[in-house]
Design a protein around this motif. Structure first.
Motif, PDB file in Angstrom:
ATOM      1  N   VAL A 238       0.844  -1.197   0.000  1.00 34.71           N
ATOM      2  CA  VAL A 238       0.000   0.000   0.000  1.00 34.71           C
ATOM      3  C   VAL A 238       0.879   1.245   0.000  1.00 34.71           C
ATOM      4  CG1 VAL A 238      -1.780   1.284   1.227  1.00 34.71           C
ATOM      5  CG2 VAL A 238      -1.811  -1.220   1.241  1.00 34.71           C
TER       6      VAL A 238
ATOM      7  N   SER B  20       4.812   6.398  -6.961  1.00 38.84           N
ATOM      8  CA  SER B  20       4.818   4.941  -6.874  1.00 38.84           C
ATOM      9  C   SER B  20       6.064   4.505  -6.117  1.00 38.84           C
ATOM     10  CB  SER B  20       4.788   4.290  -8.255  1.00 38.84           C
ATOM     11  OG  SER B  20       6.026   4.474  -8.918  1.00 38.84           O
TER      12      SER B  20
ATOM     13  N   TYR C 155       4.013  -0.046  -7.067  1.00 41.66           N
ATOM     14  CA  TYR C 155       2.721   0.150  -6.433  1.00 41.66           C
ATOM     15  C   TYR C 155       2.456   1.646  -6.352  1.00 41.66           C
ATOM     16  CZ  TYR C 155       3.252  -4.730  -5.269  1.00 41.66           C
ATOM     17  OH  TYR C 155       3.424  -6.079  -5.365  1.00 41.66           O
TER      18      TYR C 155
ATOM     19  N   PRO D 254      -2.661   6.967  -4.531  1.00 38.95           N
ATOM     20  CA  PRO D 254      -3.953   7.366  -5.107  1.00 38.95           C
ATOM     21  C   PRO D 254      -3.888   8.667  -5.894  1.00 38.95           C
ATOM     22  CG  PRO D 254      -3.913   7.838  -2.770  1.00 38.95           C
ATOM     23  CD  PRO D 254      -2.637   7.109  -3.073  1.00 38.95           C
TER      24      PRO D 254
ATOM     25  N   TYR E 216      -1.753  -2.072 -16.140  1.00 42.26           N
ATOM     26  CA  TYR E 216      -2.336  -1.436 -14.973  1.00 42.26           C
ATOM     27  C   TYR E 216      -3.761  -1.013 -15.293  1.00 42.26           C
ATOM     28  CZ  TYR E 216       2.189  -0.966 -12.577  1.00 42.26           C
ATOM     29  OH  TYR E 216       3.383  -1.209 -11.946  1.00 42.26           O
ATOM     30  N   LYS E 217      -4.574  -1.015 -14.265  1.00 43.25           N
ATOM     31  CA  LYS E 217      -5.968  -0.573 -14.366  1.00 43.25           C
ATOM     32  C   LYS E 217      -6.094   0.702 -13.547  1.00 43.25           C
ATOM     33  CE  LYS E 217     -10.499  -2.391 -12.917  1.00 43.25           C
ATOM     34  NZ  LYS E 217     -11.144  -3.589 -12.318  1.00 43.25           N
ATOM     35  N   LYS E 218      -6.827   1.676 -14.069  1.00 45.03           N
ATOM     36  CA  LYS E 218      -6.918   2.951 -13.353  1.00 45.03           C
ATOM     37  C   LYS E 218      -8.333   3.504 -13.397  1.00 45.03           C
ATOM     38  CE  LYS E 218      -4.776   7.545 -13.053  1.00 45.03           C
ATOM     39  NZ  LYS E 218      -6.066   8.248 -12.959  1.00 45.03           N
TER      40      LYS E 218
ATOM     41  N   GLU F 239      -7.665   8.185  -9.188  1.00 47.08           N
ATOM     42  CA  GLU F 239      -6.983   7.186  -8.373  1.00 47.08           C
ATOM     43  C   GLU F 239      -5.683   6.799  -9.043  1.00 47.08           C
ATOM     44  OE1 GLU F 239     -10.976   4.892  -6.668  1.00 47.08           O
ATOM     45  OE2 GLU F 239      -9.236   3.758  -7.357  1.00 47.08           O
TER      46      GLU F 239
ATOM     47  N   THR G 274      -3.581   0.493 -10.606  1.00 47.83           N
ATOM     48  CA  THR G 274      -3.475  -0.763  -9.863  1.00 47.83           C
ATOM     49  C   THR G 274      -2.852  -1.808 -10.761  1.00 47.83           C
ATOM     50  OG1 THR G 274      -5.473  -0.228  -8.620  1.00 47.83           O
ATOM     51  CG2 THR G 274      -4.767  -2.513  -8.588  1.00 47.83           C
TER      52      THR G 274
END
Lengths: 116, 112
Positions: free
Chosen positions: A3, A95, A106, A109, B36-38, B42, B45
């Motif tokens: 996270v 990231s 990762y 947001p 990646y998915k977005k 946001e 991911t």
């Protein structure tokens, strides 16, 4: 999974002021963090690579004196937009790469910056 | 110079059908690829990755195919679900620990 958090999630500032954005890896130590910028309906553009304990590496065309990056610990990197102008308004995303086992980055947001 | 391209800005697929998202790259030094998915406002991911030593990698409903000679990769989602509706980015790097270059994204809409 890993996270990454960012703070603030959105910020409005006046032209000429500076804004600091924080990026934290919450459950892993990140020796390397990345800062991206995304304009509406466009791709993520890498701005700089931040390495803990050393100077950031900036991509071509990114002003290092305007976008100050500090990676003071293994869980925190900060991006400071100095003397912000309306054209700096964008979505900034950080990231972090977990150095143990996997190589995927990762993402946080994101932070929406609006300069008025 | 866009080294990673997603030529379809949008794609609409019916629920239950297969979604195929395409990505082309020009830099022959790229040997590690990710999808990646977005969602709006946001961060992306991670979905799935593939190294150049493979031509296919599967993870549940997601499969990535890599054609090195054509410098082309694709993401297959089957069956597609409404929750898959998002923007999908492919990314590439010259090594697993190197910086990523992102494509321009494809907006997938899965309809009922």
């Amino acid at each position: 999974g890993a996270v990454v958090s960012q703070h603030p999630s959105w910020v409005i500032c006046k032209s000429g002021t500076s804004v600091k954005i924080e990026c934290r890896s919450l459950d892993f130590q990140a020796t390397t963090m990345f800062w991206y910028r995304q304009f509406p309906k466009q791709s993520l553009m890498l701005m700089a690579t931040s390495n803990e304990g050393s100077k950031a590496t900036y991509e071509q065309g990114v002003e290092k004196d305007k976008f100050l990056i500090n990676h003071a610990s293994l869980t925190l990197s900060t991006l400071t937009v100095t003397s912000a102008h309306p054209e700096d308004s964008s979505f900034y995303i950080c990231s972090a790469r977990d150095p143990v086992g996997v190589y995927e980055q990762y993402f946080g947001p994101g932070t929406r910056l609006t300069v008025t | 110079d866009q080294q990673v391209k997603q030529n379809s800005p949008s794609l609409s697929v019916q629920e239950g059908r297969i979604s195929i998202l395409n990505c082309d790259y020009t830099n022959s030094m790229f040997d590690y690829f990710l999808w990646y998915k977005k969602y709006p406002a946001e961060g992306p991911t991670f979905l799935i990755s593939i190294s150049s030593i493979k031509d296919k990698n599967e993870d549940g409903r997601f499969t990535v195919f890599l054609n090195k000679s054509a410098k082309h990769l694709s993401l297959h989602i089957v069956p597609s679900q409404p929750g898959d509706s998002a923007v999908y980015f492919c990314a590439a790097s010259p090594g697993t620990a190197s910086k990523l270059t992102f494509g321009t994204g494809t907006r997938l809409q899965v309809t009922l």
